[in-house]
Enzyme design. Structure first.
Site, short mmCIF file in Angstrom:
data_model
loop_
_atom_site.label_atom_id
_atom_site.label_comp_id
_atom_site.label_asym_id
_atom_site.label_seq_id
_atom_site.Cartn_x
_atom_site.Cartn_y
_atom_site.Cartn_z
N ALA A 160 11.57 4.76 5.16
CA ALA A 160 10.41 4.98 6.03
C ALA A 160 9.76 3.63 6.33
O ALA A 160 8.58 3.56 6.65
CB ALA A 160 9.42 5.92 5.37
N ALA A 161 10.56 2.56 6.22
CA ALA A 161 10.05 1.21 6.47
C ALA A 161 10.41 0.79 7.89
O ALA A 161 9.86 1.31 8.86
CB ALA A 161 10.63 0.25 5.43
N ARG A 162 11.36 -0.12 8.05
CA ARG A 162 11.79 -0.58 9.36
C ARG A 162 13.29 -0.40 9.49
O ARG A 162 14.04 -0.56 8.52
CB ARG A 162 11.43 -2.06 9.56
CG ARG A 162 9.97 -2.37 9.33
CD ARG A 162 9.05 -1.70 10.31
NE ARG A 162 9.18 -2.24 11.66
CZ ARG A 162 8.53 -1.76 12.71
NH1 ARG A 162 7.75 -0.71 12.59
NH2 ARG A 162 8.68 -2.30 13.89
N ARG A 212 0.81 -1.21 0.00
CA ARG A 212 0.00 0.00 0.00
C ARG A 212 0.85 1.27 0.00
O ARG A 212 0.61 2.21 -0.75
CB ARG A 212 -0.93 -0.01 1.22
CG ARG A 212 -1.95 -1.13 1.23
CD ARG A 212 -2.81 -1.04 2.48
NE ARG A 212 -3.78 -2.13 2.59
CZ ARG A 212 -3.54 -3.29 3.17
NH1 ARG A 212 -2.35 -3.54 3.69
NH2 ARG A 212 -4.48 -4.22 3.24
N ASP A 230 13.66 7.47 8.76
CA ASP A 230 12.62 7.71 9.75
C ASP A 230 12.58 6.59 10.77
O ASP A 230 11.91 6.70 11.79
CB ASP A 230 11.25 7.83 9.06
CG ASP A 230 10.14 8.22 10.02
OD1 ASP A 230 10.29 9.26 10.69
OD2 ASP A 230 9.13 7.49 10.10
N HIS A 276 10.64 8.24 13.61
CA HIS A 276 9.55 7.31 13.27
C HIS A 276 8.22 8.05 13.20
O HIS A 276 7.21 7.65 13.80
CB HIS A 276 9.48 6.19 14.31
CG HIS A 276 8.94 4.91 13.74
ND1 HIS A 276 9.44 3.68 14.08
CD2 HIS A 276 7.94 4.66 12.85
CE1 HIS A 276 8.77 2.73 13.45
NE2 HIS A 276 7.86 3.31 12.69
N GLU A 305 16.12 2.07 17.76
CA GLU A 305 15.40 3.29 18.09
C GLU A 305 14.58 3.20 19.37
O GLU A 305 14.19 4.23 19.94
CB GLU A 305 14.45 3.66 16.95
CG GLU A 305 13.28 2.71 16.79
CD GLU A 305 12.39 3.06 15.60
OE1 GLU A 305 11.17 3.12 15.80
OE2 GLU A 305 12.90 3.27 14.49
#
Length: 330
Positions: A233-235, A156, A259, A296, A264
């Site tokens: 911006a994933a993991r 998505r 991100d 994040h 983290e």
């Protein structure tokens, strides 16, 4: 009345959660604490729980939940690598997530932060602050329509990101183990290496799993086009962070925007003002002139927050009432 604990509550979520409870005739208790070995005993008189974990959930929490008659944990993110799905299943605990809450929000973040690097905003800002207003080749950019963008993962979020870049007129390559036939404006490649080799921008949108762990390491960066930009911006675990820093330092990458960060959990979403950060790698990322770091926060919009709150509570209530839910993971 059914009782659900809403762990990990932030101030802006509290009213949303309580309003959901009123509409659904459920007593919702909010807590800023997270589910853990130290807090699980608070659930003795509850029917269900939703939380937003970032670090790994301790193994002893699962049998405790089972002993209290709780049948589920509703995670309020898409990511779920903080849970041991097999151990949860052993103790009859259904783990669920919120797989889609605002893919467009994350896609917009991914593109907008990439554009900051494309247009050399960090360099320009430093020059202006130093009162250097000259035009130099180092801050010259090129239009996105003349670029190739590699989308790694076309679920998505990846699909939404690809559509934005298509609007700029970029050439788009992609890799996904399960290609989306509806994305006829991009070209799928047979491997990640093939997808990224000519890319000016690489945008990561894959889940955290055994296959994606440190997918981008030195070996992968050796296949990157010199001067490319990487956005994650994933993991966090998708990237070997020291290798990323090295790739920026040696010019393999023009810059990077992250991100998410592999370690983290201790820092992101917490206020670390006037405290010492012991993680030297995180400090190196933050202080690097050509790496942009955000905590994040790519998902962070009013729409996404509302959908996460309601998605977690809906999943919890569904398992309480029917022993399953549409977003169960185990």
């Amino acid at each position: 009345m059914t009782k659900i604990m809403f762990f990990g509550t932030r101030d802006y979520e509290k009213e949303m959660a309580l309003n959901w409870g009123k509409k659904n005739n459920v007593e919702v208790t909010t807590s800023k604490e997270l589910l853990s070995s130290a807090t699980v005993d608070q659930l003795k008189d509850y029917d269900g729980v939703t939380t937003m974990q970032f670090g790994k959930l301790e193994d002893d929490v699962y049998p405790k939940l089972e002993s209290y008659g709780i049948k589920q944990i509703a995670q309020r993110t898409a990511g779920f690598d903080m849970y041991d799905l097999d151990l949860a299943k052993k103790h009859n605990i259904v783990i669920s997530n919120v797989p889609s809450y605002s893919p467009e929000t994350i896609a917009e973040y991914s593109v907008s932060i990439a554009l900051q690097l494309v247009r050399r905003f960090p360099d320009i800002e430093r020059r202006v602050q130093a009162h250097d207003f000259t035009w130099q080749a180092e801050i010259m950019s090129k239009p996105v329509k003349n670029m190739t963008v590699a989308i790694i993962g076309t679920g998505r979020i990846g699909a939404a990101t690809a559509k934005i870049y298509a609007g700029f007129g970029a050439t788009i390559t992609a890799y996904d183990a399960y290609p989306n036939k509806d994305l006829d404006f991009l070209t799928y490649k047979d491997s990640v290496k093939e997808a990224i080799k000519d890319a000016d921008i690489i945008s990561l949108h894959v889940p955290a799993n055994k296959e994606s762990y440190h997918l981008f390491d030195k070996a992968m960066f050796d296949h990157v086009k010199k001067g490319a930009i990487l956005v994650n911006a994933a993991r966090g675990a998708v990237i070997n962070t020291p290798d990323l820093i090295a790739a920026v330092n040696d010019g393999t990458l023009l810059g990077a925007a992250i991100d998410t960060y592999e370690n983290e959990a201790a820092y992101f979403t917490n206020d670390w003002t006037n405290k010492d950060i012991d993680d030297k790698t995180l400090l190196e990322l933050i202080e690097h002139e050509r790496i942009l770091v955000t905590p994040h926060i790519a998902f962070f919009s009013d729409e996404a927050v509302q959908n996460l709150v309601e998605g977690g509570l809906n999943a919890a209530l569904s398992v309480i009432n029917t022993s399953t839910c549409e977003t169960r993971l185990n």
